[in-house]
Motif scaffolding. Structure first.
Motif, PDB file in Angstrom:
ATOM      1  N   ALA A  86       0.837  -1.206   0.000  1.00 62.94           N
ATOM      2  CA  ALA A  86       0.000   0.000   0.000  1.00 62.94           C
ATOM      3  C   ALA A  86       0.873   1.258   0.000  1.00 62.94           C
ATOM      4  N   GLU A  87       1.966   1.250   0.770  1.00 63.08           N
ATOM      5  CA  GLU A  87       2.891   2.389   0.796  1.00 63.08           C
ATOM      6  C   GLU A  87       3.510   2.603  -0.584  1.00 63.08           C
ATOM      7  N   ILE A  88       3.919   1.526  -1.228  1.00 63.31           N
ATOM      8  CA  ILE A  88       4.523   1.633  -2.563  1.00 63.31           C
ATOM      9  C   ILE A  88       3.503   2.184  -3.546  1.00 63.31           C
ATOM     10  N   SER A  89       2.301   1.688  -3.474  1.00 69.64           N
ATOM     11  CA  SER A  89       1.246   2.140  -4.379  1.00 69.64           C
ATOM     12  C   SER A  89       0.947   3.623  -4.177  1.00 69.64           C
ATOM     13  N   ALA A  90       0.846   4.038  -2.910  1.00 71.55           N
ATOM     14  CA  ALA A  90       0.565   5.448  -2.615  1.00 71.55           C
ATOM     15  C   ALA A  90       1.704   6.337  -3.105  1.00 71.55           C
ATOM     16  N   ALA A  91       2.930   5.902  -2.899  1.00 68.38           N
ATOM     17  CA  ALA A  91       4.082   6.692  -3.340  1.00 68.38           C
ATOM     18  C   ALA A  91       4.153   6.743  -4.862  1.00 68.38           C
ATOM     19  N   ARG A  92       3.791   5.646  -5.519  1.00 64.36           N
ATOM     20  CA  ARG A  92       3.795   5.595  -6.977  1.00 64.36           C
ATOM     21  C   ARG A  92       2.782   6.602  -7.538  1.00 64.36           C
ATOM     22  N   ASP A  93       1.643   6.764  -6.851  1.00 59.96           N
ATOM     23  CA  ASP A  93       0.604   7.695  -7.282  1.00 59.96           C
ATOM     24  C   ASP A  93       1.047   9.148  -7.184  1.00 59.96           C
ATOM     25  N   GLU A  94       2.119   9.403  -6.417  1.00 55.10           N
ATOM     26  CA  GLU A  94       2.614  10.778  -6.264  1.00 55.10           C
ATOM     27  C   GLU A  94       3.355  11.263  -7.503  1.00 55.10           C
ATOM     28  N   GLY A  95       3.698  10.370  -8.398  1.00 57.51           N
ATOM     29  CA  GLY A  95       4.327  10.808  -9.643  1.00 57.51           C
ATOM     30  C   GLY A  95       5.752  10.314  -9.796  1.00 57.51           C
ATOM     31  N   ASP A  96       6.624  11.222 -10.235  1.00 61.88           N
ATOM     32  CA  ASP A  96       8.011  10.928 -10.598  1.00 61.88           C
ATOM     33  C   ASP A  96       8.698  10.014  -9.580  1.00 61.88           C
ATOM     34  N   LYS A 148      11.754   8.733  -9.801  1.00 63.85           N
ATOM     35  CA  LYS A 148      13.193   8.947  -9.661  1.00 63.85           C
ATOM     36  C   LYS A 148      13.528   9.774  -8.424  1.00 63.85           C
ATOM     37  N   GLU A 149      12.682  10.731  -8.102  1.00 66.44           N
ATOM     38  CA  GLU A 149      12.955  11.625  -6.978  1.00 66.44           C
ATOM     39  C   GLU A 149      11.913  11.463  -5.874  1.00 66.44           C
ATOM     40  N   ASN A 150      11.345  10.293  -5.756  1.00 67.73           N
ATOM     41  CA  ASN A 150      10.304  10.032  -4.772  1.00 67.73           C
ATOM     42  C   ASN A 150      10.905   9.240  -3.610  1.00 67.73           C
ATOM     43  N   GLY A 151      11.295   9.947  -2.554  1.00 73.81           N
ATOM     44  CA  GLY A 151      11.937   9.320  -1.395  1.00 73.81           C
ATOM     45  C   GLY A 151      11.048   8.294  -0.714  1.00 73.81           C
ATOM     46  N   GLY A 152       9.746   8.581  -0.634  1.00 75.92           N
ATOM     47  CA  GLY A 152       8.814   7.657   0.004  1.00 75.92           C
ATOM     48  C   GLY A 152       8.736   6.340  -0.740  1.00 75.92           C
ATOM     49  N   TYR A 153       8.768   6.411  -2.065  1.00 70.03           N
ATOM     50  CA  TYR A 153       8.713   5.215  -2.895  1.00 70.03           C
ATOM     51  C   TYR A 153       9.951   4.353  -2.670  1.00 70.03           C
ATOM     52  N   HIS A 154      11.123   4.993  -2.694  1.00 72.86           N
ATOM     53  CA  HIS A 154      12.378   4.255  -2.527  1.00 72.86           C
ATOM     54  C   HIS A 154      12.488   3.665  -1.118  1.00 72.86           C
ATOM     55  N   ALA A 155      12.037   4.395  -0.109  1.00 75.96           N
ATOM     56  CA  ALA A 155      12.065   3.887   1.265  1.00 75.96           C
ATOM     57  C   ALA A 155      11.140   2.679   1.402  1.00 75.96           C
ATOM     58  N   ALA A 156       9.971   2.748   0.791  1.00 74.88           N
ATOM     59  CA  ALA A 156       9.024   1.633   0.859  1.00 74.88           C
ATOM     60  C   ALA A 156       9.584   0.411   0.126  1.00 74.88           C
ATOM     61  N   ARG A 157      10.248   0.630  -1.003  1.00 78.52           N
ATOM     62  CA  ARG A 157      10.851  -0.504  -1.727  1.00 78.52           C
ATOM     63  C   ARG A 157      11.971  -1.146  -0.908  1.00 78.52           C
ATOM     64  N   GLU A 158      12.761  -0.315  -0.214  1.00 79.72           N
ATOM     65  CA  GLU A 158      13.813  -0.863   0.649  1.00 79.72           C
ATOM     66  C   GLU A 158      13.193  -1.661   1.791  1.00 79.72           C
ATOM     67  N   ALA A 159      12.128  -1.140   2.377  1.00 85.70           N
ATOM     68  CA  ALA A 159      11.430  -1.857   3.456  1.00 85.70           C
ATOM     69  C   ALA A 159      10.873  -3.180   2.932  1.00 85.70           C
ATOM     70  N   GLN A 160      10.387  -3.168   1.711  1.00 90.03           N
ATOM     71  CA  GLN A 160       9.860  -4.391   1.101  1.00 90.03           C
ATOM     72  C   GLN A 160      10.978  -5.423   0.944  1.00 90.03           C
ATOM     73  N   GLY A 161      12.130  -4.986   0.488  1.00 89.53           N
ATOM     74  CA  GLY A 161      13.273  -5.898   0.327  1.00 89.53           C
ATOM     75  C   GLY A 161      13.714  -6.492   1.650  1.00 89.53           C
ATOM     76  N   ARG A 162      13.767  -5.667   2.705  1.00 90.05           N
ATOM     77  CA  ARG A 162      14.140  -6.164   4.034  1.00 90.05           C
ATOM     78  C   ARG A 162      13.127  -7.187   4.531  1.00 90.05           C
ATOM     79  N   LEU A 163      11.838  -6.866   4.372  1.00 89.21           N
ATOM     80  CA  LEU A 163      10.791  -7.772   4.827  1.00 89.21           C
ATOM     81  C   LEU A 163      10.861  -9.105   4.089  1.00 89.21           C
ATOM     82  N   GLU A 164      11.052  -9.070   2.789  1.00 87.55           N
ATOM     83  CA  GLU A 164      11.125 -10.315   2.016  1.00 87.55           C
ATOM     84  C   GLU A 164      12.331 -11.150   2.445  1.00 87.55           C
TER      85      GLU A 164
END
Length: 168
Positions: free
Chosen positions: A38-48, A50-66
């Motif tokens: 849900a965090e990744i989806s919400a961050a993706r909806d914010e747009g760009d 490349k410069e979306n810190g929330g998106y990258h943080a959520a992806r890192e959290a996803q990698g750690r969780l997996e």
């Protein structure tokens, strides 16, 4: 007869610890995973992206969780919840009480002989059966004196006082 390697060796876990870790795994695979998606989806909806810190943080959290999910699944696959025999013989799943031999002033010490994954479930030291003291004491009984080489290369002599079942 096949010899188990450290990577394939069974890991003793108390049944209560196994149940708690199984519940933790289900939470990680369900609600925690869904929250990150849900965090990744919400961050993706914010747009760009490349410069979306929330998106990258959520992806890192996803990698750690997996990664944590994979590690916990591997642990639970190797888990052995068989309760050891109440026979006073040193074995995984028992609290070993011992004292250093030759020094009457030494107080008895104790540790749980089990995988380090049992640390959250035991209020004391947990030593692996693969640790020098674990390897040396396996199969010995109360009253026996055992000499082994410690991690520093020094000879250590201990007397086994008891090997009692772990009560979670």
């Amino acid at each position: 007869m096949t010899q188990q390697t450290e990577a394939t060796a069974a890991i003793w876990l108390a049944k209560s610890a196994f149940d708690q870790l199984t519940a933790q795994l289900e939470d990680m695979k369900g609600p925690q995973r869904q929250a990150i998606v849900a965090e990744i989806s919400a961050a993706r909806d914010e747009g760009d992206l490349k410069e979306n810190g929330g998106y990258h943080a959520a992806r890192e959290a996803q990698g750690r969780l997996e990664g944590e999910i994979q590690a916990l699944e591997a642990l639970l696959r190797k888990a052995d919840t068989t309760e050891p025999a109440d026979d006073g013989v040193v074995a995984p799943g028992k609290v070993i009480t011992y004292k250093y031999d030759g020094d009457d002033d030494d107080e008895a010490e104790a540790f749980l002989l089990a995988s380090i994954e049992m640390k959250p479930f035991y209020d004391g030291d947990v030593f692996s059966p693969a640790a020098p003291i674990g390897q040396a004491l396996l199969g010995h009984k109360a009253g026996e004196t055992v000499e082994f080489t410690g991690p520093t290369g020094r000879a250590i002599t201990v007397q086994v006082l008891s090997a009692a079942l772990f009560n979670a």
